[in-house]
Scaffold this motif. Structure first.
Motif, PDB file in Angstrom:
ATOM      1  N   LEU A 202      50.550  -4.191   0.800  1.00 49.01           N
ATOM      2  CA  LEU A 202      49.394  -4.689   1.541  1.00 49.01           C
ATOM      3  C   LEU A 202      48.362  -3.581   1.741  1.00 49.01           C
ATOM      4  O   LEU A 202      47.150  -3.813   1.635  1.00 49.01           O
ATOM      5  CB  LEU A 202      49.834  -5.233   2.909  1.00 49.01           C
ATOM      6  N   HIS A 206      44.150  -3.167  -0.046  1.00 49.82           N
ATOM      7  CA  HIS A 206      42.880  -2.959   0.642  1.00 49.82           C
ATOM      8  C   HIS A 206      42.334  -1.555   0.415  1.00 49.82           C
ATOM      9  O   HIS A 206      41.125  -1.332   0.556  1.00 49.82           O
ATOM     10  CB  HIS A 206      43.041  -3.239   2.137  1.00 49.82           C
ATOM     11  N   ASN A 278      49.994   1.457   4.842  1.00 51.41           N
ATOM     12  CA  ASN A 278      49.647   0.247   5.582  1.00 51.41           C
ATOM     13  C   ASN A 278      48.595   0.524   6.651  1.00 51.41           C
ATOM     14  O   ASN A 278      47.633  -0.248   6.802  1.00 51.41           O
ATOM     15  CB  ASN A 278      50.899  -0.367   6.215  1.00 51.41           C
ATOM     16  N   GLY A 281      45.387   0.967   4.973  1.00 52.05           N
ATOM     17  CA  GLY A 281      44.918  -0.335   4.497  1.00 52.05           C
ATOM     18  C   GLY A 281      44.281  -1.147   5.607  1.00 52.05           C
ATOM     19  O   GLY A 281      43.264  -1.824   5.400  1.00 52.05           O
ATOM     20  N   GLN A 282      44.896  -1.096   6.818  1.00 50.93           N
ATOM     21  CA  GLN A 282      44.294  -1.785   7.956  1.00 50.93           C
ATOM     22  C   GLN A 282      42.906  -1.212   8.253  1.00 50.93           C
ATOM     23  O   GLN A 282      41.953  -1.958   8.529  1.00 50.93           O
ATOM     24  CB  GLN A 282      45.191  -1.664   9.190  1.00 50.93           C
ATOM     25  N   LEU A 285      40.446  -2.325   5.584  1.00 52.69           N
ATOM     26  CA  LEU A 285      40.085  -3.731   5.777  1.00 52.69           C
ATOM     27  C   LEU A 285      38.969  -3.874   6.807  1.00 52.69           C
ATOM     28  O   LEU A 285      37.987  -4.591   6.594  1.00 52.69           O
ATOM     29  CB  LEU A 285      41.319  -4.523   6.221  1.00 52.69           C
ATOM     30  N   LEU A 298      38.405  -8.836  13.153  1.00 49.95           N
ATOM     31  CA  LEU A 298      39.513  -8.225  12.415  1.00 49.95           C
ATOM     32  C   LEU A 298      40.288  -7.226  13.262  1.00 49.95           C
ATOM     33  O   LEU A 298      41.515  -7.140  13.159  1.00 49.95           O
ATOM     34  CB  LEU A 298      38.976  -7.526  11.161  1.00 49.95           C
ATOM     35  N   PRO A 302      44.569  -6.692  12.933  1.00 51.36           N
ATOM     36  CA  PRO A 302      44.367  -6.340  11.521  1.00 51.36           C
ATOM     37  C   PRO A 302      45.595  -6.522  10.652  1.00 51.36           C
ATOM     38  O   PRO A 302      45.468  -6.825   9.459  1.00 51.36           O
ATOM     39  CB  PRO A 302      43.942  -4.869  11.585  1.00 51.36           C
ATOM     40  N   MET A 306      45.310  -8.926   7.346  1.00 50.88           N
ATOM     41  CA  MET A 306      45.234  -8.271   6.036  1.00 50.88           C
ATOM     42  C   MET A 306      46.124  -8.970   5.002  1.00 50.88           C
ATOM     43  O   MET A 306      46.097  -8.646   3.816  1.00 50.88           O
ATOM     44  CB  MET A 306      45.629  -6.794   6.152  1.00 50.88           C
TER      45      MET A 306
END
Length: 647
Positions: A202, A206, A278, A281-282, A285, A298, A302, A306
């Motif tokens: 994940l 992003h 991760n 990635g959050q 995003l 978001l 998040p 995501m």
């Protein structure tokens, strides 16, 4: 301190409960399933909570500078607290392979029992143990609740059912504890491996749109700029950033099950990268949004936002499974810690059930299980959401981490004999980090942080009251005890000798146990073979079976014997007696009687403890498990004789 991976036979030479016979890679995979559940579920809520408003401080704006600052804080927190402090430093301080506050405390106490600073360190270690119980109540509540909240993204209008569903899951989890974790434990590794792979996937999805965020994350200047520009707000945010490292103490506590190298390997090569991917990635995003409204939406959740729609259902179910596993790890850790505390004399005897015929460490303690379940459910009902629980979470963990650093300072100077100029810089760095996190969490006290502190202080009072009362009771009994050698000479001609063996359990290796005195006073008989047996719990996790038995022949059929056990071992007296053939021959359980003393406390003219503590100790004594059950004595061969003691 989880027992799901404990092996059949400990290695007496090294004290590793796993024996470490498996390959390092296999143990590293097993560690992923057991050790990292708590820290692995932090991405569900840690990043989100850092940007929320807390304790009167405004929420942090989710712009590029703040997201880079927070991600840098998370990265360097994991580097300093988890990697440097625990993986590279504290895990080297093992008590014959075992880790955790109590194991470390036993190591320090054994090495420097006469030192003046030992007593305060013992109290600190006991308080760290008390804080762990608070943590073991909050972790299942916040983990399961946060994952259950994700179900609202699958089922519209699920909000009213979040709390009831979380409670139902928790009730099932605690109800299944008595069945043991061996079968479920085999699924932990594959599920958590899949879960961490999902976290990394994940994050990468992003990150491809903003790979530069990786360099911004590892740049410590961003973390410093965060503090320079936001000051107090940044300090408050530390209280949420620390949620990303909750569970770090599990690395040390679970070391005996897997070993230092496998845990370090799995952390550095798999878990740490997956978590950071991760978190980044959050952040990527949130930064990908162009409108303030979309960004604000978001940042509220998040992690779940995501997840692509096509895999939303399986990913949320996987996250829910991971939180259940994280909760299982903490619950079984509480069982393991309780067993250690009982053996070391800080908790009264409790009924301990072994749930596996092959894995010695897999235990179930009903009293702890149901008490934890009640407290966890009360926490869920009281706080209602994972965001509210986040206000209570962290203070127990940071307090325990702070105490671990103080214990580490004792290890460096007293055990490893480091010079002060070498130990001081390292300890100071750890203390600065710990104090910053603990201070940021102290701000949480009015809005929920008081809960784990209150739980910790109550449990600390119970533990210290039991230890103090037990010590006083032994002192009072030894004051009036008659030397066994004198008793043996005077009793051999004053009582009728009858066939068989009588074993009188004694708490100390000095004097005549009250049960023996009462028996000869009322029954006026002595068995042909009389053994005064003391169970000695050492400050080591395991005792070499060849040195378990110690015996002195006093003549005329009298023997004084000691069975030595480590604080991680089960005190099975009939099994231990099989090694004691020197005491006049082998033991036939059908010809052997066990005599136990049951003490009743009387109020003293000059009490050595305050009255309220005396009442607590008397209550604990009344409700402790019987010695017959605790020492695995045959029920039809036990005689209990009462005695009265003033403390």
């Amino acid at each position: 301190m989880n027992d799901t991976a404990a092996p059949a036979q400990p290695n007496p030479g090294h004290g590793h409960s796993h024996g470490h016979s498996a390959s390092t890679a296999a143990l590293a995979i097993g560690a992923v399933g057991v050790v990292f559940g708590d820290i692995g579920t932090s991405p569900l809520y840690a990043f989100r909570e850092t940007f929320a408003s807390h304790h009167g401080a405004p929420g942090i704006a989710p712009d590029a500078a703040h997201i880079h600052g927070v991600l840098s804080l998370v990265f360097w927190s994991m580097m300093m607290v988890v990697t440097v402090k625990y993986v590279l430093t504290i895990t080297r301080a093992d008590n014959r392979g075992e880790g955790g506050s109590l194991a470390l405390l036993a190591l320090i106490r054994r090495a420097s029992d006469s030192a003046g600073w030992t007593a305060p360190l013992v109290l600190l270690g006991v308080f760290a143990t008390a804080l762990f119980y608070g943590d073991s109540m909050i972790t299942p509540a916040i983990s399961v609740l946060s994952a259950t909240e994700g179900l609202q993204y699958i089922v519209p209008g699920f909000d009213p059912w979040i709390v009831p569903t979380a409670i139902a899951i928790l009730v099932c989890l605690f109800a299944l504890q008595s069945r043991g974790t061996e079968r479920v434990g085999k699924l932990f590794g594959p599920i958590m491996l899949t879960y961490f792979a999902m976290l990394a996937t994940l994050g990468v999805m992003h990150l491809t749109a903003n790979p530069a965020i990786i360099l911004e994350t590892i740049n410590p200047v961003n973390a410093l700029n965060f503090f320079i520009t936001d000051g107090y707000t940044a300090f408050i945010a530390l209280g949420s950033v620390v949620l990303a490292v909750t569970g770090a103490e599990a690395l040390y506590a679970d070391m005996g099950h897997f070993g230092r190298k496998p845990i370090g390997l799995s952390w550095l090569t798999f878990v740490f990268p997956a978590l950071m991917l991760n978190y980044m990635g959050q952040g990527a995003l949130v930064l990908s949004q162009t409108s303030p409204e979309a960004t604000a939406a978001l940042i509220k959740d998040p992690f779940f936002l995501m997840i692509p729609d096509v895999v939303r259902v399986p990913v949320i179910i996987l996250a829910l499974l991971a939180t259940i596993i994280a909760s299982q790890a903490v619950i079984s850790g509480a069982f393991s810690l309780t067993q250690q505390a009982i053996q070391l004399g800080f908790i009264p005897r409790m009924n301990i059930e072994h749930t596996s015929a092959t894995a010695a460490g897999q235990i179930y303690i009903p009293a702890i299980n149901w008490a934890l379940m009640v407290m966890v459910i009360l926490l869920v009902l009281f706080f209602q959401s994972s965001s509210n629980l986040a206000a209570a979470y962290g203070i127990a963990v940071t307090g325990a981490m702070f105490i671990d650093t103080l214990l580490l300072a004792a290890v460096l100077t007293a055990l490893w004999r480091w010079p002060w100029w070498k130990a001081l810089p390292l300890v100071l760095v750890f203390l600065i980090v710990d104090i910053a996190y603990f201070g940021a969490n102290l701000v949480k006290v009015p809005s929920g942080g008081w809960v784990p502190l209150a739980i910790g202080f109550v449990i600390f009072t119970l533990l210290t009251t039991w230890a103090r009362g037990r010590k006083l009771m032994r002192e009072r009994m030894s004051e009036s005890a008659l030397p066994l050698e004198i008793f043996a000479k005077s009793a051999k001609n004053s009582a009728v000798r009858v066939p068989g063996t009588a074993i009188f359990m004694a708490s100390t290796t000095a004097g005549v146990p009250s049960a023996l005195l009462h028996n000869i006073k009322h029954n006026k008989v002595l068995h042909e073979r009389v053994i005064i047996l003391t169970i000695d719990i050492t400050d080591e996790p395991y005792v070499d079976p060849t040195t378990r038995c110690e015996m002195v022949d006093l003549g005329d059929g009298f023997y004084r014997a000691v069975l030595h056990y480590g604080f991680m071992e089960e005190t099975d007296v009939p099994q231990g007696l099989k090694t004691m053939e020197r005491c006049g021959g082998a033991f036939d359980m059908m010809q052997t009687s066990f005599f136990l003393s049951r003490q009743t406390l009387l109020p003293s003219q000059k009490p050595a403890m305050p009255l309220w503590r005396e009442k607590i100790f008397a209550w604990l004594l009344r409700n402790s498990s019987s010695a017959m059950d605790f020492f695995k004595l045959p029920t039809n061969r036990v005689v209990e004789l009462g005695s009265q003691v003033e403390i």
